[in-house]
Design a protein around this motif. Structure first.
Motif, short mmCIF file in Angstrom:
data_model
loop_
_atom_site.label_atom_id
_atom_site.label_comp_id
_atom_site.label_asym_id
_atom_site.label_seq_id
_atom_site.Cartn_x
_atom_site.Cartn_y
_atom_site.Cartn_z
N CYS A 61 0.83 -1.21 0.00
CA CYS A 61 0.00 0.00 0.00
C CYS A 61 0.86 1.26 0.00
O CYS A 61 0.46 2.30 -0.53
CB CYS A 61 -0.93 0.00 1.21
N GLU A 62 2.05 1.18 0.59
CA GLU A 62 2.98 2.31 0.58
C GLU A 62 3.64 2.46 -0.79
O GLU A 62 3.82 3.58 -1.29
CB GLU A 62 4.06 2.11 1.64
N LEU A 63 3.97 1.34 -1.40
CA LEU A 63 4.70 1.36 -2.66
C LEU A 63 3.83 1.72 -3.86
O LEU A 63 4.30 2.40 -4.78
CB LEU A 63 5.33 -0.02 -2.92
N CYS A 64 2.58 1.27 -3.87
CA CYS A 64 1.77 1.30 -5.09
C CYS A 64 0.65 2.33 -4.99
O CYS A 64 -0.03 2.43 -3.97
CB CYS A 64 1.17 -0.08 -5.37
N GLU A 65 0.44 3.04 -6.07
CA GLU A 65 -0.62 4.05 -6.13
C GLU A 65 -1.85 3.56 -6.90
O GLU A 65 -2.90 4.19 -6.83
CB GLU A 65 -0.10 5.33 -6.77
N ASN A 66 -1.71 2.47 -7.65
CA ASN A 66 -2.84 2.00 -8.45
C ASN A 66 -2.67 0.51 -8.73
O ASN A 66 -1.68 -0.11 -8.34
CB ASN A 66 -2.94 2.79 -9.76
N TYR A 67 -3.66 -0.07 -9.42
CA TYR A 67 -3.67 -1.50 -9.68
C TYR A 67 -2.54 -1.92 -10.62
O TYR A 67 -2.01 -3.02 -10.51
CB TYR A 67 -5.02 -1.92 -10.27
N GLY A 68 -2.19 -1.04 -11.55
CA GLY A 68 -1.10 -1.35 -12.47
C GLY A 68 0.22 -1.52 -11.74
O GLY A 68 1.00 -2.45 -12.02
N GLU A 69 0.49 -0.63 -10.79
CA GLU A 69 1.73 -0.73 -10.02
C GLU A 69 1.69 -1.94 -9.10
O GLU A 69 2.72 -2.61 -8.90
CB GLU A 69 1.94 0.55 -9.22
N LEU A 70 0.53 -2.22 -8.53
CA LEU A 70 0.40 -3.41 -7.68
C LEU A 70 0.72 -4.66 -8.48
O LEU A 70 1.44 -5.56 -8.01
CB LEU A 70 -1.01 -3.49 -7.11
N ASN A 71 0.20 -4.73 -9.69
CA ASN A 71 0.48 -5.87 -10.55
C ASN A 71 1.97 -6.00 -10.85
O ASN A 71 2.53 -7.10 -10.84
CB ASN A 71 -0.31 -5.75 -11.86
N ALA A 72 2.64 -4.86 -11.12
CA ALA A 72 4.06 -4.88 -11.47
C ALA A 72 4.91 -5.43 -10.33
O ALA A 72 5.93 -6.11 -10.56
CB ALA A 72 4.52 -3.47 -11.84
N TYR A 73 4.53 -5.15 -9.10
CA TYR A 73 5.28 -5.67 -7.94
C TYR A 73 4.85 -7.08 -7.55
O TYR A 73 5.68 -7.95 -7.28
CB TYR A 73 5.07 -4.75 -6.73
N LEU A 74 3.53 -7.28 -7.51
CA LEU A 74 3.02 -8.50 -6.88
C LEU A 74 3.10 -9.73 -7.76
O LEU A 74 3.43 -10.83 -7.27
CB LEU A 74 1.58 -8.26 -6.41
N GLU A 75 2.79 -9.60 -9.05
CA GLU A 75 2.78 -10.79 -9.90
C GLU A 75 4.14 -11.49 -9.96
O GLU A 75 4.21 -12.72 -9.79
CB GLU A 75 2.29 -10.44 -11.31
N PRO A 76 5.26 -10.77 -10.17
CA PRO A 76 6.56 -11.46 -10.14
C PRO A 76 6.86 -12.11 -8.79
O PRO A 76 7.48 -13.18 -8.73
CB PRO A 76 7.56 -10.34 -10.45
N ALA A 77 6.43 -11.46 -7.70
CA ALA A 77 6.67 -12.02 -6.37
C ALA A 77 5.87 -13.31 -6.17
O ALA A 77 6.38 -14.28 -5.59
CB ALA A 77 6.30 -10.99 -5.31
N LEU A 78 4.64 -13.33 -6.65
CA LEU A 78 3.83 -14.54 -6.57
C LEU A 78 4.46 -15.67 -7.37
O LEU A 78 4.52 -16.83 -6.91
CB LEU A 78 2.41 -14.27 -7.08
N ARG A 79 4.95 -15.34 -8.54
CA ARG A 79 5.57 -16.35 -9.40
C ARG A 79 6.84 -16.91 -8.76
O ARG A 79 7.07 -18.12 -8.73
CB ARG A 79 5.88 -15.73 -10.76
N GLU A 80 7.67 -15.99 -8.23
CA GLU A 80 8.94 -16.40 -7.61
C GLU A 80 8.69 -17.26 -6.37
O GLU A 80 9.37 -18.27 -6.16
CB GLU A 80 9.74 -15.15 -7.24
N THR A 81 7.72 -16.87 -5.57
CA THR A 81 7.38 -17.64 -4.37
C THR A 81 6.92 -19.05 -4.74
O THR A 81 7.30 -20.04 -4.11
CB THR A 81 6.28 -16.93 -3.58
N ASP A 82 6.10 -19.13 -5.78
CA ASP A 82 5.58 -20.42 -6.21
C ASP A 82 6.71 -21.31 -6.72
O ASP A 82 6.75 -22.51 -6.43
CB ASP A 82 4.54 -20.20 -7.31
#
Length: 265
Positions: free
Chosen positions: A218-239
């Motif tokens: 919530c601190e890093l991202c201002e919108n859904y596009g930015e959330l996607n840019a951070y979160l999707e690679p993290a989800l993939r790497e974790t998996d």
């Protein structure tokens, strides 16, 4: 020779999708406004900030209403002739004749569709890239197909589109005042939620349980596009590593210090 086509198909189908549809407030309101424009054959100008899923909403809407719904995405490199030819291509009309002849062909075809009982709808995405020439074109198109209810036109863009429309009206540039008058009544500014609330459906859908990580995102991202840019690679790497997505893992992955250096909201 070894046939690899079957292997490729298996790999493609087995690949996990790490991002998908989330029913956000902005998405639902955008779709609702487009549905109303389609149903009532009226004009809308939808204003929504960048990264809030405008283009995704347009794609999903067109998928639900494919018949006689056309989408043109305006970019800064498109000239007036490019936009007219894009209209012609979608309508299946030949790209020939003068600009006026091509516009007349578009208007006549859309009127024929409406007389046949259809509900033609033209959506222009990324409207903030419109030029004064484009406004003049749309003013003429509005006069040809919208005044008598032959079709609906929906403009979609960021607040830069609204500012551009208002600036053009104030400066009395070419068709600026006339364009603004025609599209003013349909202006709708899409409501936004604070990210702390807006991101919750994403956290729940994609299994982000770590409260510290939620706060950090919530601190890093201002919108859904930015959330996607951070979160999707993290989800993939974790998996791929086989573990749990935590704030500590996220910080290591993005080479962030242990304490957040991003200002809180």
């Amino acid at each position: 020779m070894i046939d690899t086509s079957a292997k490729l198909k298996v790999t493609a189908s087995a690949e996990k999708n790490y991002w998908g549809y989330v029913q956000t407030r902005e998405f639902m309101e955008l779709v609702s406004q487009m549905e109303e424009a389609k149903k009532k054959t009226i004009t809308k100008t939808l204003i929504c900030n960048t990264g809030k899923g405008k283009t995704y909403a347009v794609k999903k809407f067109r998928g639900s209403f494919p018949a006689y719904t056309w989408v043109v995405t305006i970019n800064s490199l498109m000239k007036l002739g490019d936009i007219i030819n894009a209209f012609l291509g979608m309508l299946g009309l030949p790209e020939k004749g003068s600009r006026a002849m091509r516009m007349s062909s578009i208007v006549a075809h859309i009127k024929d569709l409406r007389r046949s009982g259809h509900r033609p709808m033209l959506i222009l995405d990324e409207g903030e890239n419109m030029t004064n020439e484009t406004m003049r074109l749309l003013k003429g198109l509005y006069d040809g197909i919208c005044e008598e209810g032959h079709a609906s036109i929906v403009l979609i863009g960021t607040d830069q589109l609204l500012k551009k429309m208002e600036r053009s009206r104030r400066r009395d540039r070419e068709a600026g005042p006339q364009f603004y008058r025609r599209f003013k009544a349909g202006i709708r500014v899409i409501r936004e939620m604070p990210v702390e609330k807006a991101f919750v459906p994403f956290f729940e859908k994609f299994g982000v349980a770590d409260k510290g990580l939620r706060r950090l995102l919530c601190e890093l991202c201002e919108n859904y596009g930015e959330l996607n840019a951070y979160l999707e690679p993290a989800l993939r790497e974790t998996d791929e590593r086989g573990g749990e997505l935590t704030e500590a893992f996220f910080r290591v992955m993005y080479n962030m210090p242990c304490q957040s250096i991003v200002g809180s909201r």
